[in-house]
Design a protein around this motif. Structure first.
Motif, short mmCIF file in Angstrom:
data_model
loop_
_atom_site.label_atom_id
_atom_site.label_comp_id
_atom_site.label_asym_id
_atom_site.label_seq_id
_atom_site.Cartn_x
_atom_site.Cartn_y
_atom_site.Cartn_z
N ARG A 175 51.04 75.23 16.01
CA ARG A 175 52.08 74.28 15.65
C ARG A 175 52.38 74.33 14.15
NH1 ARG A 175 50.54 68.87 16.96
NH2 ARG A 175 48.55 69.24 17.99
N LEU A 176 51.33 74.48 13.35
CA LEU A 176 51.56 74.50 11.90
C LEU A 176 51.99 75.88 11.39
CD1 LEU A 176 48.62 72.32 10.52
CD2 LEU A 176 51.04 71.73 10.67
N TRP A 177 51.50 76.91 12.06
CA TRP A 177 51.85 78.27 11.64
C TRP A 177 52.42 78.99 12.86
CZ3 TRP A 177 47.26 75.89 10.00
CH2 TRP A 177 47.19 75.61 8.62
N PRO A 178 53.68 78.70 13.19
CA PRO A 178 54.22 79.09 14.51
C PRO A 178 54.32 80.60 14.77
CG PRO A 178 55.90 78.03 13.14
CD PRO A 178 54.63 77.91 12.40
N ARG A 179 54.31 81.40 13.69
CA ARG A 179 54.46 82.85 13.95
C ARG A 179 53.10 83.55 14.12
NH1 ARG A 179 57.60 85.38 9.27
NH2 ARG A 179 57.73 87.22 10.61
N SER B 85 43.43 76.64 18.42
CA SER B 85 44.38 77.75 18.24
C SER B 85 45.40 77.81 19.38
CB SER B 85 43.63 79.07 18.14
OG SER B 85 43.07 79.37 19.39
N GLY B 86 45.16 77.05 20.43
CA GLY B 86 46.12 77.04 21.53
C GLY B 86 46.18 78.38 22.24
N GLY B 87 45.04 79.01 22.39
CA GLY B 87 44.96 80.22 23.20
C GLY B 87 45.32 81.51 22.47
N LEU B 88 45.43 81.46 21.15
CA LEU B 88 45.69 82.72 20.42
C LEU B 88 44.47 83.63 20.56
CD1 LEU B 88 47.13 81.23 17.10
CD2 LEU B 88 48.37 82.73 18.68
N ARG C 293 54.07 78.59 5.40
CA ARG C 293 53.79 78.60 6.84
C ARG C 293 54.72 79.53 7.63
NH1 ARG C 293 57.13 74.70 9.82
NH2 ARG C 293 55.54 74.37 11.40
N ASP C 294 55.98 79.63 7.21
CA ASP C 294 56.92 80.46 7.98
C ASP C 294 56.63 81.95 7.87
OD1 ASP C 294 58.34 78.40 9.00
OD2 ASP C 294 59.69 78.26 7.27
N GLU C 295 55.85 82.30 6.87
CA GLU C 295 55.59 83.74 6.69
C GLU C 295 54.26 84.18 7.33
OE1 GLU C 295 56.56 85.19 2.54
OE2 GLU C 295 56.55 83.01 2.27
N VAL C 296 53.46 83.20 7.76
CA VAL C 296 52.10 83.53 8.21
C VAL C 296 52.11 84.17 9.61
CG1 VAL C 296 49.88 82.52 8.87
CG2 VAL C 296 51.01 81.78 6.77
N LEU D 139 57.79 67.95 8.21
CA LEU D 139 57.49 68.80 9.37
C LEU D 139 55.98 68.89 9.62
CD1 LEU D 139 59.78 71.86 9.49
CD2 LEU D 139 57.99 71.49 11.17
N ILE D 140 55.25 69.13 8.54
CA ILE D 140 53.79 69.25 8.65
C ILE D 140 53.20 67.90 9.08
CG2 ILE D 140 51.66 69.70 7.35
CD1 ILE D 140 53.38 71.61 5.58
N GLU D 141 53.71 66.85 8.47
CA GLU D 141 53.22 65.51 8.79
C GLU D 141 53.44 65.19 10.28
OE1 GLU D 141 53.58 62.18 5.61
OE2 GLU D 141 55.23 61.94 7.04
N SER D 142 54.59 65.57 10.78
CA SER D 142 54.88 65.23 12.19
C SER D 142 53.91 65.93 13.15
CB SER D 142 56.32 65.58 12.54
OG SER D 142 56.46 66.99 12.54
N GLU D 143 53.39 67.05 12.76
CA GLU D 143 52.40 67.74 13.61
C GLU D 143 51.01 67.13 13.42
OE1 GLU D 143 53.12 69.60 15.91
OE2 GLU D 143 55.11 70.38 15.40
N CYS D 144 50.65 66.88 12.16
CA CYS D 144 49.29 66.42 11.88
C CYS D 144 49.06 64.98 12.36
CB CYS D 144 48.98 66.52 10.39
SG CYS D 144 48.94 68.21 9.80
N ILE D 145 50.13 64.22 12.43
CA ILE D 145 49.99 62.80 12.79
C ILE D 145 49.73 62.62 14.29
CG2 ILE D 145 52.38 62.10 13.35
CD1 ILE D 145 51.94 59.91 11.10
N GLU D 146 50.01 63.66 15.06
CA GLU D 146 49.78 63.61 16.52
C GLU D 146 48.31 63.28 16.80
OE1 GLU D 146 51.69 64.84 19.44
OE2 GLU D 146 53.39 64.34 18.14
#
Ligand code: AMP
Length: 604
Positions: free
Chosen positions: A290-294, A317-320, A210-213, A274-281
């Protein structure tokens, strides 16, 4: 005419675009010349040209055709006749299109050389994207790509969808490992024939990295949303795999397992948390960011029928930016979007003049009624073909609508693609086109394309069940429902009771049988999407109360449709007309079983 483009060479790539667009007409004349001289002796062209091989004769004598006109030639090749009946180059395989003929996929000829032409177009997309987005060489693309089933024809040729053909080719598998085409999905996960395992493994690899995406995507918007839904259903298991450093047992494809383990390597509970904390929302709004912040953009086609998915993509996508990079088909790859960051509604494609010889049949909107009827009727055919002659690429006019006709280097001559395009402007001397719609298509959720006739035929089959209920179908229309994933077809039926009885109290089993029969009667691609790919949900019939279609007509007439020419729209897409129908629904019924589907064979 085979050009090459080095995707690393930004300046060279942009120069190529300048050259192709400035000299669009010259490229077109040259390609036509090449096609005619090289193929004049084929059985197909010789039948019209009688030994001549000049461009003028080609345009005068060779007819503009539909699939049914060329189908006998394609079938002969599939059954063992030599390629030379249509092409001077060997036909290497047949590409099964999502368009169907007689319920079966259309098959388009292609050649080995054409893979290089496709690669050229893909490579040209790289400098265009780099012009607008910096730093794409600093990370990876999470592209969720899939293959579909293929068959062998009696002559031993492979018949498969164009993207399956491309991903399996050495052009894709042996692509130079350069910094602009590093994907999170290992090729083995893309090339896995089990769609579920492929999806799971690609998402797992995407999450681990995820950090590289830097960009995410799929070919069509529908496929990308299906991946999000899959993630919603499987995130706990994916997190558990990451936490424990193992791949679930049900991933049985050994190449996939190996490829994923190469990336997973060791347990990583920090990442899993980290992934769980986002998906559980509760809300998944902006989940991509949120999952692929870059991530800088979402690359999916959102033009044409895919535009229906824009609101949902924006939500996740939150406006991407949503980027539609190219316009292509099984017949031929057509062109690219030179302004990839433009709003989806402003996207235009520039046809590349070295891909094929393009002609344009002018189409007129009917009787100036188009504005309102387009809104009321969704995209049903408000265009009629004029008797006008086709025009060349360089001669199209801004604001005018055309149907695209192609002559390819792979054995298609003056072939009507069926797409209606509008000219939005020119880049240098190359016109740019907005994709308007596919001729006649009323419903499309994924790669399915259902036209009015298909729909009428399926409904005709199904309505015979109504006899047992003592009622008849008096009117119908349809609508794609994409409010949930996967989307599904909705049919609105107005029924009339012959004797006593109440339409709000119909026998559910009979109505479900109607849903089933409609689905069984729709074409191969619909049934594949529904039963194999699960990219379309169960079909729904909504029974509306007496007088609903009169109310619909009153509304359309009040908005400017002429009473005399009013025809019930067979597909509804605008909110106001949908409300008229939905307010009057008295019963909703769903198909309970997947329709029959088996891989296409030449015998079926
Ligand atoms: P197929 O023959 O199955 O490959 O489907 C090709 C068709 O998909 C085209 O003729 C279009 O109708 C549609 N299509 C492809 N690319 C785009 C695009 N960028 N925007 C809208 N529709 C597209």
């Amino acid at each position: 005419m085979l050009l090459t483009c080095d995707p690393h060479d930004k300046e060279g790539g942009m120069k190529l675009i300048e050259d192709l667009t400035t000299n669009a007409d010259q490229f077109q004349q040259q390609i036509l010349n090449e096609i005619v001289t090289q193929n004049a002796d084929t059985e197909y062209l010789a039948g019209f040209l009688d030994g001549h091989s000049d461009k003028e004769m080609f345009k005068k004598k060779v007819p503009i055709v539909n699939y049914d006109d060329i189908k006998p030639y394609i079938e002969r090749i599939a059954n063992g006749d030599p390629s030379s009946i249509i092409s001077n180059q060997p036909i290497s395989e047949l590409l099964t299109s999502s368009g169907t003929s007689g319920g079966q996929p259309k098959m388009m000829p292609t050649t080995a050389e054409d893979l290089d032409r496709k690669t050229f177009l893909y490579n040209l997309l790289v400098p265009v994207m780099n012009k607008y987005v910096d730093g794409l060489d600093q990370g990876k693309g999470m592209y969720l790509l899939f293959i579909k089933p293929e068959i062998n024809t009696p002559s031993g040729l492979t018949a498969r969808p164009v993207l399956t053909s491309y991903y399996k080719s050495s052009n894709f598998r042996k692509r130079p490992f350069n910094k602009f085409n590093i994907y999170t999905s290992p090729d083995d996960t893309i090339l896995c024939s089990d769609g579920k395992q492929s999806m799971y493994c690609q998402l797992l690899c995407g999450l681990i990295q995820r950090d590289e995406v830097l960009r995410v995507g799929a070919v069509f918007a529908s496929a990308f949303l299906r991946a999000i839904k899959f993630l919603e259903d499987h995130w706990k298991e994916l997190c558990s795999n990451i936490r424990l450093g193992i791949v679930s047992d049900w991933i049985t494809d050994s190449n996939c397992r190996r490829a994923v383990m190469d990336i997973l390597r060791h347990p990583n509970s920090q990442l899993a948390n980290l992934i769980e904390s986002e998906c559980i929302e509760n809300s998944w709004e902006g989940i991509i960011k949120r999952l692929w912040p870059r991530t800088k953009y979402v690359e999916v086609i959102v033009t044409g029928s895919m535009a229906q998915y824009i609101p949902m993509l924006e939500f996740y996508s939150g406006g991407l930016p949503l980027v539609s990079t190219m316009y292509a088909s099984s017949e031929c790859y057509f062109g690219i979007n030179l302004k990839p960051l433009s709003k989806p509604s402003d996207v235009s494609y520039t046809l590349l003049p070295n891909m094929a010889y393009f002609e344009f049949l002018p189409v007129e909107k009917n009787h100036g009624e188009v504005n309102q009827s387009v809104q009321c009727n969704g995209n049903s055919d408000n265009f009629s073909k004029d008797e006008e002659e086709p025009v060349d690429l360089a001669n199209v006019k801004v604001g005018q609508y055309y149907e695209l006709v192609v002559t390819t280097l792979t054995g298609l001559y003056r072939y009507r693609v069926g797409d209606i395009l509008m000219v939005t402007g020119f880049y240098n001397n190359a016109p740019q086109f907005r994709f308007i719609h596919r001729r006649n298509v009323v419903l499309s959720i994924d790669t399915d394309k259902t036209n009015e006739d298909d729909l009428l035929n399926a409904i005709t089959q199904a309505k015979s069940h109504l006899e047992s209920l003592g009622c008849i179908l008096t009117e119908y229309t349809s609508s794609p429902d994409t409010s949930s994933i996967p989307g599904h077809y909705v049919l609105f039926w107005e029924l009339k009771m012959i004797g006593s009885g109440d339409i709000s109290d119909l026998n559910t089993a009979v109505m479900e049988e109607c849903c089933k029969t409609v689905e069984e009667s729709l074409d191969y691609v619909y049934r594949r999407c529904r039963s194999k790919d699960k990219s379309i949900g169960p079909l729904e019939i909504r029974v509306v109360k007496h007088g609903t279609f009169d109310a619909l007509m009153d509304f359309c007439v009040s908005q400017g449709s002429s009473v005399n020419q009013y025809k019930t729209p067979r597909c509804i897409k605008c909110d106001e007309t949908m409300n008229i129908l939905d307010e009057r629904v008295v019963g909703r019924y769903f198909s309970r079983k997947d329709p029959f589907w088996k891989p296409y064979t030449m015998e079926t």
